[in-house]
Scaffold this motif. Structure first.
Motif, PDB file in Angstrom:
ATOM      1  N   SER A 156       0.920  -1.121  -0.043  1.00  0.00           N
ATOM      2  CA  SER A 156      -0.008  -0.084  -0.184  1.00  0.00           C
ATOM      3  C   SER A 156       0.762   1.385   0.033  1.00  0.00           C
ATOM      4  CB  SER A 156      -0.935  -0.086   1.256  1.00  0.00           C
ATOM      5  OG  SER A 156      -0.152   0.244   2.439  1.00  0.00           O
ATOM      6  N   ASP A 157       0.127   2.453  -0.308  1.00  0.00           N
ATOM      7  CA  ASP A 157       0.933   3.568  -0.464  1.00  0.00           C
ATOM      8  C   ASP A 157       1.681   4.068   0.811  1.00  0.00           C
ATOM      9  OD1 ASP A 157       0.434   3.640  -3.228  1.00  0.00           O
ATOM     10  OD2 ASP A 157      -1.214   4.996  -2.831  1.00  0.00           O
ATOM     11  N   PHE A 166     -11.030   0.060   0.357  1.00  0.00           N
ATOM     12  CA  PHE A 166     -11.293   1.067  -0.413  1.00  0.00           C
ATOM     13  C   PHE A 166     -10.004   1.696  -0.804  1.00  0.00           C
ATOM     14  CE2 PHE A 166     -15.486   1.410   1.946  1.00  0.00           C
ATOM     15  CZ  PHE A 166     -16.006   0.540   1.145  1.00  0.00           C
ATOM     16  N   ALA A 167      -9.017   1.586  -0.246  1.00  0.00           N
ATOM     17  CA  ALA A 167      -7.511   2.024  -0.645  1.00  0.00           C
ATOM     18  C   ALA A 167      -6.762   1.059  -1.419  1.00  0.00           C
ATOM     19  CB  ALA A 167      -6.878   2.537   0.773  1.00  0.00           C
ATOM     20  N   SER A 168      -7.115   0.053  -1.587  1.00  0.00           N
ATOM     21  CA  SER A 168      -6.496  -0.903  -2.157  1.00  0.00           C
ATOM     22  C   SER A 168      -6.356  -1.122  -3.840  1.00  0.00           C
ATOM     23  CB  SER A 168      -6.934  -2.582  -1.590  1.00  0.00           C
ATOM     24  OG  SER A 168      -8.021  -2.824  -2.451  1.00  0.00           O
ATOM     25  N   VAL A 169      -5.629  -1.680  -4.248  1.00  0.00           N
ATOM     26  CA  VAL A 169      -5.359  -1.919  -5.679  1.00  0.00           C
ATOM     27  C   VAL A 169      -6.562  -2.819  -6.029  1.00  0.00           C
ATOM     28  CG1 VAL A 169      -4.146  -2.842  -7.737  1.00  0.00           C
ATOM     29  CG2 VAL A 169      -3.068  -1.852  -5.702  1.00  0.00           C
ATOM     30  N   TYR A 190      -9.717  -2.762  -5.343  1.00  0.00           N
ATOM     31  CA  TYR A 190     -10.759  -1.843  -5.522  1.00  0.00           C
ATOM     32  C   TYR A 190     -10.550  -0.898  -6.374  1.00  0.00           C
ATOM     33  CZ  TYR A 190     -14.536   1.547  -4.163  1.00  0.00           C
ATOM     34  OH  TYR A 190     -15.289   2.384  -4.219  1.00  0.00           O
ATOM     35  N   LYS A 191      -9.428  -0.272  -6.280  1.00  0.00           N
ATOM     36  CA  LYS A 191      -9.398   0.868  -7.489  1.00  0.00           C
ATOM     37  C   LYS A 191      -9.250   0.281  -8.946  1.00  0.00           C
ATOM     38  CE  LYS A 191      -6.699   3.874  -4.308  1.00  0.00           C
ATOM     39  NZ  LYS A 191      -5.574   4.557  -4.038  1.00  0.00           N
ATOM     40  N   ARG A 192      -8.924  -1.056  -9.046  1.00  0.00           N
ATOM     41  CA  ARG A 192      -8.825  -1.542 -10.435  1.00  0.00           C
ATOM     42  C   ARG A 192     -10.340  -1.682 -11.025  1.00  0.00           C
ATOM     43  NH1 ARG A 192      -5.972  -7.604  -9.676  1.00  0.00           N
ATOM     44  NH2 ARG A 192      -7.834  -8.372  -8.749  1.00  0.00           N
ATOM     45  N   ALA A 204     -15.484   2.478 -12.326  1.00  0.00           N
ATOM     46  CA  ALA A 204     -15.852   3.518 -11.631  1.00  0.00           C
ATOM     47  C   ALA A 204     -17.459   3.283 -11.004  1.00  0.00           C
ATOM     48  CB  ALA A 204     -16.050   4.918 -12.376  1.00  0.00           C
ATOM     49  N   GLN A 221     -17.135   0.625  -8.266  1.00  0.00           N
ATOM     50  CA  GLN A 221     -16.552   0.960  -7.219  1.00  0.00           C
ATOM     51  C   GLN A 221     -17.721   1.457  -6.355  1.00  0.00           C
ATOM     52  OE1 GLN A 221     -13.281   3.669  -7.675  1.00  0.00           O
ATOM     53  NE2 GLN A 221     -12.185   2.167  -8.539  1.00  0.00           N
ATOM     54  N   ARG A 278     -18.938   0.306  -2.525  1.00  0.00           N
ATOM     55  CA  ARG A 278     -18.847   1.075  -1.576  1.00  0.00           C
ATOM     56  C   ARG A 278     -20.202   1.176  -0.987  1.00  0.00           C
ATOM     57  NH1 ARG A 278     -15.481   5.059   0.595  1.00  0.00           N
ATOM     58  NH2 ARG A 278     -13.703   4.710  -0.860  1.00  0.00           N
TER      59      ARG A 278
END
Length: 353
Positions: A39-40, A76-79, A81-83, A86, A89, A93
């Motif tokens: 994670s970032d 929700f901050a993970s790869v 979820y982000k992949r 929209a 997502q 959520r």
């Protein structure tokens, strides 16, 4: 989730069952690393510790360690979820937040979730099979993510069966005619209906259609499905060509609100629901059933499963195959009855001669 191997990383499980990571060189002090590997925030803290710099400021994490609130924040901050697309997502959520809120499990530990808990959640929604199945689906996603984080080893959702769901009604030709009589060409509702029926697309795709998507010759409309990203080039049915010819090109979008703004999918759905009710159609007629009617009509016209999918953009062919099977069954059954009737007539004619 792929494993990341970095030097000087150690970990342990706290009393909540949460895996904690920290940086430590031989003989050095421990530096906590927030988040999860990759994670970032984890990588920023790792880089700072490796360079012997002060740890970066981190925002307050959601919930207590090991809880569903914390898990949602990390997911929700993970790869993973982000992949997602929209719209997916947004749907995930909303559904996950609602599930945690309705079940009051935000402060509960993920490791404490048992199979019987999930069965109870589904039983509470037995009168709404789609909602019950949604609970199972979202929990499977979250549990898999928790296993990847090392928060638990088992998956209590394994082999749990979905409830059987009802299906949206497929509009009949008679119902289509009733709507078209109430909302003819030149009306917003009639134009929207023609776009839905003759392209076979979802609400979320029709609201994004613009005049620019129609080719210069007015014979094809290009669609990029929001849900799947699938690109489609759909020839315009003559009835759709007529509907668009009767509709003024005053705005960029094909269908707009009274203020000239593009509809949201929800707003468009409400507009169509009002139009359906105004046409006096039964409650079973919902907007999604128009897409199903489009697939049915294509199958009845003799289109193959893949030809139907080339218009509707379905990734799963199961529903389309059902339509083609039903059409083939009706055709075959009709031919069979005609044969029996023909044989009876011949026997009657022979008997009377």
């Amino acid at each position: 989730m792929s494993r990341i191997r970095l030097p000087y990383i150690d970990h342990f499980k706290d009393r909540h069952g949460t895996t904690r990571y920290y940086f430590r060189r031989p003989g050095g002090k421990r530096t906590p690393l927030p988040g999860y590997p990759g994670s970032d925030e984890f990588m920023r803290a790792y880089a700072a510790a490796e360079a012997n710099e002060p740890p970066p400021e981190t925002s307050k994490e959601r919930g207590q360690p090991g809880t569903f609130d914390r898990l949602l924040g990390l997911y929700f901050a993970s790869v993973d979820y982000k992949r997602l697309k929209a719209p997916t997502q947004r749907a995930y959520r909303l559904a996950m937040e609602k599930l945690v809120r309705d079940e009051k499990i935000g402060h509960r530990t993920v490791s404490g979730l048992k199979r019987e808990h999930i069965k109870t959640m589904m039983a509470d929604r037995v009168d709404r099979p789609a909602a019950a199945n949604g609970v199972l689906k979202k929990l499977r996603i979250l549990i898999k993510f928790a296993i990847d984080l090392g928060w638990r080893q088992d998956d209590p959702t394994i082999a749990m069966r979905k409830l059987k769901e009802g299906e949206h009604h497929t509009w009949t030709d008679e119902e289509i005619a009733v709507f078209e009589a109430k909302w003819p060409n030149g009306t917003l509702q009639g134009t929207a209906f023609a776009l839905l029926l003759f392209t076979g697309q979802r609400l979320s795709d029709v609201v994004r259609m613009s005049w620019r998507d129609v080719d210069g010759a007015g014979t094809v409309i290009q669609v990029t499905q929001e849900k799947t990203g699938t690109k489609l080039w759909i020839p315009l049915h003559p009835d759709l060509t007529g509907a668009l010819a009767a509709w003024p090109k005053t705005h960029f979008a094909l269908v707009t609100t009274a203020y000239g703004e593009p509809f949201t999918a929800k707003g468009f759905g409400n507009k169509m629901a009002d139009a359906i009710a105004a046409a006096g159609l039964p409650d079973r007629c919902v907007t999604h059933g128009i897409r199903k009617a489009a697939a049915r009509r294509l199958a009845e016209a003799g289109c193959t499963t893949h030809q139907v999918a080339s218009i509707t953009g379905h990734k799963s062919l199961a529903e389309i195959e059902r339509y083609t099977r039903e059409v083939n069954q009706r055709t075959t059954a009709g031919a069979a009855i005609l044969k029996i009737a023909s044989r009876k007539r011949k026997e009657d004619e022979q008997g009377g001669s």
